[in-house]
Design an enzyme around this catalytic site. Structure first.
Site, PDB file in Angstrom:
ATOM      1  N   GLY A 197      24.415 -35.573   6.162  1.00  0.00           N
ATOM      2  CA  GLY A 197      23.788 -36.023   4.928  1.00  0.00           C
ATOM      3  C   GLY A 197      23.730 -34.931   3.876  1.00  0.00           C
ATOM      4  CG  ASN A 210      28.260 -38.533  15.545  1.00  0.00           C
ATOM      5  OD1 ASN A 210      29.306 -38.453  14.913  1.00  0.00           O
ATOM      6  ND2 ASN A 210      27.523 -37.474  15.836  1.00  0.00           N
ATOM      7  CE  LYS A 222      33.522 -38.838  14.401  1.00  0.00           C
ATOM      8  NZ  LYS A 222      32.547 -38.614  13.314  1.00  0.00           N
TER       9      LYS A 222
END
Length: 330
Positions: free
Chosen positions: A12, A103, A204
């Site tokens: 962030g 994530n 990912k």
């Protein structure tokens, strides 16, 4: 454009600092404790390419003080998302776009997806509280390909990577995805506006599924994990299970585990985000990465014996070290 960063940590803070430097948006942050004080005292701080960039920051612990935004970037750690989502309402107007830069599997991942059972994933959104707080229609998917860390609150260091992928959860093209993508590109990111961001998210996760928890348990950097033939073979077996899940949920992976490991090995010695959390005494983001994969496997009927072992060992490690809840479901 008004942009609010919820969670001004490594990711962030990276996005917020870049946007503030570009000067094309009014950038604010929701933060707490030492991070809030650091933002108020020093502003956004980003160290990269040997230089420190610093820009004034508007920061608050109260979303109501900032009001409705055009773009809300959610960059909190997975374990904190439930509490954070409950307080987002003052930031979200009817046209607000919400971009989770986090994530693992996001809470919205199975919503509206045929053949997966669109009920909220217990692993990442028990009871569907996050989905209720953040309407799917206002979400854009996001994948972050960058390695950043915070040596102290409010100060972000970028080690490598500069990529952001954004896209509509349902797939396809949209004006808002292009608009957000352009804003981020103008801030210096290498942006891809993807027609299938779910697949990008899964790819990912597939690459991080084994190295993150194994590094957390062992304390090893990724080069050492991949250099051990037994550990590498175990990782490959777990990745094959995740590939089979991906094929069932519309997120096929074209690479072999060995192909992906070769790419990862080329990055050299680095600490995964989960290992960094362990070393800092922060709760580990196990659920969004491993528990969610385990749950999806059960939903679509793919056996996951290697992923199950990985989940059990990492969960036990987390509980013993006070980094994962004792009361979590199996």
């Amino acid at each position: 454009m008004k942009v609010c960063i919820v969670g001004a940590g490594a990711v962030g803070g990276f996005i917020g600092a870049r946007l503030a430097a570009a000067g094309q948006a009014q950038v604010s942050a929701i933060a707490r404790g030492a991070t809030l004080e650091a933002l108020r005292t020093h502003g956004w701080r980003l160290h990269e390419d040997g230089a420190l960039a610093q820009h004034p920051a508007e920061a608050s612990s109260q979303p109501a003080e900032l009001g409705p935004q055009d773009l809300v970037v959610i960059a909190v750690k997975g374990p904190a998302l439930g509490a954070a989502a409950a307080g987002l309402a003052p930031l979200i107007g009817p046209d607000t776009v919400v971009l989770p830069a986090m994530n693992g599997v996001p809470w919205w991942f199975v919503q509206g997806q045929p053949g997966v059972d669109g009920a909220p994933l217990d692993s990442v959104d028990p009871g569907g509280r996050i989905a209720a707080a953040v309407p799917l229609a206002q979400v854009l998917g996001c994948v972050v390909h960058a390695s950043t860390f915070t040596p102290e609150p409010g100060l972000v260091h970028r080690k490598m990577g500069n990529g952001l992928i954004v896209g509509e959860p349902a797939g396809g093209d949209s004006a808002r995805a292009r608009r957000v993508g352009q804003l981020l590109a103008d801030a210096g990111f290498d942006v891809t506006v993807s027609p299938d961001v779910r697949r990008d998210i899964w790819y990912k996760l597939w690459g991080n599924l084994t190295t993150n928890p194994i590094s957390a348990i062992t304390g090893a950097t990724v080069d050492r994990i991949l250099a051990d033939p037994l550990v590498r073979a175990f990782g490959s077996a777990a990745m094959l299970e995740a590939s089979a899940i991906g094929a069932r949920i519309g997120c096929p992976v074209a690479q072999t585990p060995e192909d992906r490991q070769q790419i990862t090995a080329g990055l050299g010695a680095f600490k995964t985000s989960m290992l960094q959390d362990v070393e800092a005494g922060r709760p580990i983001e196990l659920d969004g990465i491993v528990t969610a994969t385990h749950e999806l496997g059960r939903r679509v009927g793919v056996p996951t014996p290697h992923i199950d072992v990985l989940l059990g060992l990492t969960r036990l490690f987390g509980r013993v070290h006070g980094l994962y809840p004792e009361a979590a479901s199996a």
